[in-house]
Design an enzyme around this catalytic site. Structure first.
Site, PDB file in Angstrom:
ATOM      1  N   LYS A 186      -2.967   0.256   1.113  1.00 37.31           N
ATOM      2  CA  LYS A 186      -2.409   0.364  -0.345  1.00 37.31           C
ATOM      3  C   LYS A 186      -1.678   1.686  -0.600  1.00 37.31           C
ATOM      4  CE  LYS A 186      -4.936  -3.332  -2.667  1.00 37.31           C
ATOM      5  NZ  LYS A 186      -6.206  -3.671  -3.395  1.00 37.31           N
ATOM      6  N   GLU A 202     -16.674  -9.692  -1.118  1.00 35.30           N
ATOM      7  CA  GLU A 202     -16.690 -10.794  -0.250  1.00 35.30           C
ATOM      8  C   GLU A 202     -17.826 -10.897   0.661  1.00 35.30           C
ATOM      9  OE1 GLU A 202     -13.563 -12.448   0.897  1.00 35.30           O
ATOM     10  OE2 GLU A 202     -12.274 -11.684  -0.383  1.00 35.30           O
TER      11      GLU A 202
END
Ligand code: NAP
Length: 444
Positions: free
Chosen positions: A202, A187
């Site tokens: 996660k 990004e």
């Protein structure tokens, strides 16, 4: 009658999901029974890869989550808000929810699952970890006969891509990151990925499933890959290791530990790690993800596959939608006598407590450290003595050469308590002959 799906978001994953649902041939027959009833987006005039009948696409997302006809809300917006509020509103309106949003689940899981339990609806999140890799459902169902003691994985594709290229090309972090951004693998603001926050979200989710308790995200130790240099990758290579951003959740397995007892404390951490080249995770390269689960009696199981991308992530999203549709089809998701329906205990969240997380100072691990020192005799001896005084035993010490007129010494320790190792380092930093501790990494 078809099951009506309200899709929130028609970006990468939303589009992939719609493409599967609109093209059911040769998939499970239940896919044909799913109807994309409403689609919520921000910019209705954007050119899309999928077309819908007039009136299906809207910018009024609240109208979707409160629409009495919608049975399953699929949240694929990303970000914390309005995703969290829309998920909660969908639950309050009796909708089952499928989401790929690890950031929302890792932060607001307690609020969301408490609301879901009260309302008698499912919140499924297969796509939130590992993209297309089925790992959430196996942890909830296929592996649930096991006592899990270790989970470790490569769960962020961007950092794995950068580290793989650093390994194969010998480039430094900043230049490879810039190229990865140009190519769309990272990004424009890469913080969430390269500083380890995405992996922390996660592993918090995976740990909570594997160890049956909630995880407080701020207690997850998180270190990214910005400080990993080309020099470290080259030294690691010579010593027989590759460097990976590893997410780990582990309970104590020292001799005498009874796995039948609840764990006193868990380690839950994310950091760059030297992994032996022979380890199964060492060959997981590029944007691929893998999660290694160790439990009793199964031993080791590794899940490997594409950790992101429209198709793979949509595969996970649709599997969750199908799980819910299957339950609804056999009437198990229906309310009776005004009471919320009984939820399938293998699919619903049953966590009531928070797991205790061990402080990093208590972690027992191996370390790799690189020192830049004056080019004078006796430095290695002084380092060795200092480490010995703090009960840090060394596996190898190598002085490879000179860098910018400084001697470069690389040390790999045996297993040591992290607290002891840092005490030794604090003392070493005061040595006149030691210019800097250029890098410090954990070794698997
Ligand atoms: P994306 O391409 O940015 O798409 C987001 C979609 O949500 C767009 O359609 C956008 O509308 C819509 N949206 C965002 N904010 C909105 C708002 N306030 N109101 C209305 N619509 C809004 O995102 P993505 O990559 O598909 O990711 C979606 C989720 O999946 C995230 O939680 C992400 O973490 C997760 N995920 C993604 C991947 C992956 O490979 N991309 C992998 C695993 C998990 P417009 O189209 O009108 O702009």
């Amino acid at each position: 009658m078809a099951f009506k799906v309200g899709l929130l978001g028609l970006g990468t994953v939303g589009t992939g999901t719609a493409q599967i649902l609109l093209d059911p041939a040769q998939r499970h027959p239940l896919v044909q029974e799913l109807e994309i009833y409403r689609v919520g987006v921000r910019s209705p005039d954007k050119t899309r890869l999928v077309a819908f009948s007039p009136g299906v696409v809207t910018t009024d997302l609240e109208a979707i989550v409160t629409d009495p006809a919608v049975e399953i809300v699929v949240e694929l917006l990303g970000g914390l808000e309005p995703a969290r509020s829309l998920i909660l509103k969908a639950i309050a309106n009796g909708k089952h929810v499928v989401t790929a949003n690890k950031a929302v689940i890792a932060r607001f899981g307690e609020e969301i699952f408490a609301a879901a339990t009260e309302a008698g609806v499912y919140v499924l999140l297969e796509a939130a970890v590992g993209g297309g890799i089925p790992v959430i459902e196996p942890l909830k169902q296929s592996l649930c006969a096991n006592r899990i003691h270790t989970l470790m994985g490569i769960v962020n594709g961007t950092t794995n891509y950068i580290l793989t290229r650093m390994q194969t090309e010998g480039g430094d972090f900043a230049e490879i990151l810039a190229d990865a951004q140009k190519l769309g693998y990272a990004e424009a603001d890469p913080t969430t990925d390269v500083d380890g926050f995405d992996a922390a979200d996660k592993i918090a989710i995976l740990a909570s499933l594997a160890f049956g308790g909630r995880i407080k995200l701020p207690e997850v130790y998180c270190e990214g890959i910005r400080q990993v240099s080309a020099a470290d990758i080259a030294y690691a290579d010579k010593l027989g290791f590759v460097i990976k951003l590893l997410a780990v959740a582990k309970r104590d397995t020292s001799p005498g530990t009874n796995l039948a007892d609840p764990p006193d404390q868990l380690q839950v951490r994310v950091h760059p790690t030297l992994i032996p080249k022979t380890h199964p995770l060492a060959s997981v390269n590029q944007v691929y993800n893998a999660i290694l689960v160790e439990g009793e009696p199964i031993g080791q199981v590794m899940f490997f596959g594409p950790g992101a991308g429209a198709g793979p992530t949509a595969s996970a999203v649709v599997s969750d939608i199908l799980n819910i549709a299957a339950i609804l089809k056999v009437g198990r998701g229906a309310a009776t006598d005004g009471q919320p329906p009984q939820l399938d205990p293998l699919l619903a969240c049953s966590h009531q407590h928070y797991c205790a997380i061990a402080p990093m100072s208590e972690l027992v691990t191996r370390f790799y450290a690189r020192f830049l020192t004056q080019d004078s005799s006796g430095v290695i001896g002084k380092l060795g003595t200092c480490f010995g005084n703090h009960s840090v035993s060394l596996e190898s010490v190598v002085q490879i050469g000179l860098r910018d007129n400084q001697a470069e010494i690389v040390v790999v320790t045996h297993h040591v308590r992290e607290g002891n190792f840092h005490q030794a380092l604090d003392e070493i930093r005061t040595f006149e002959a030691v210019n800097s501790v250029a890098s410090l990494l954990r070794v698997l």
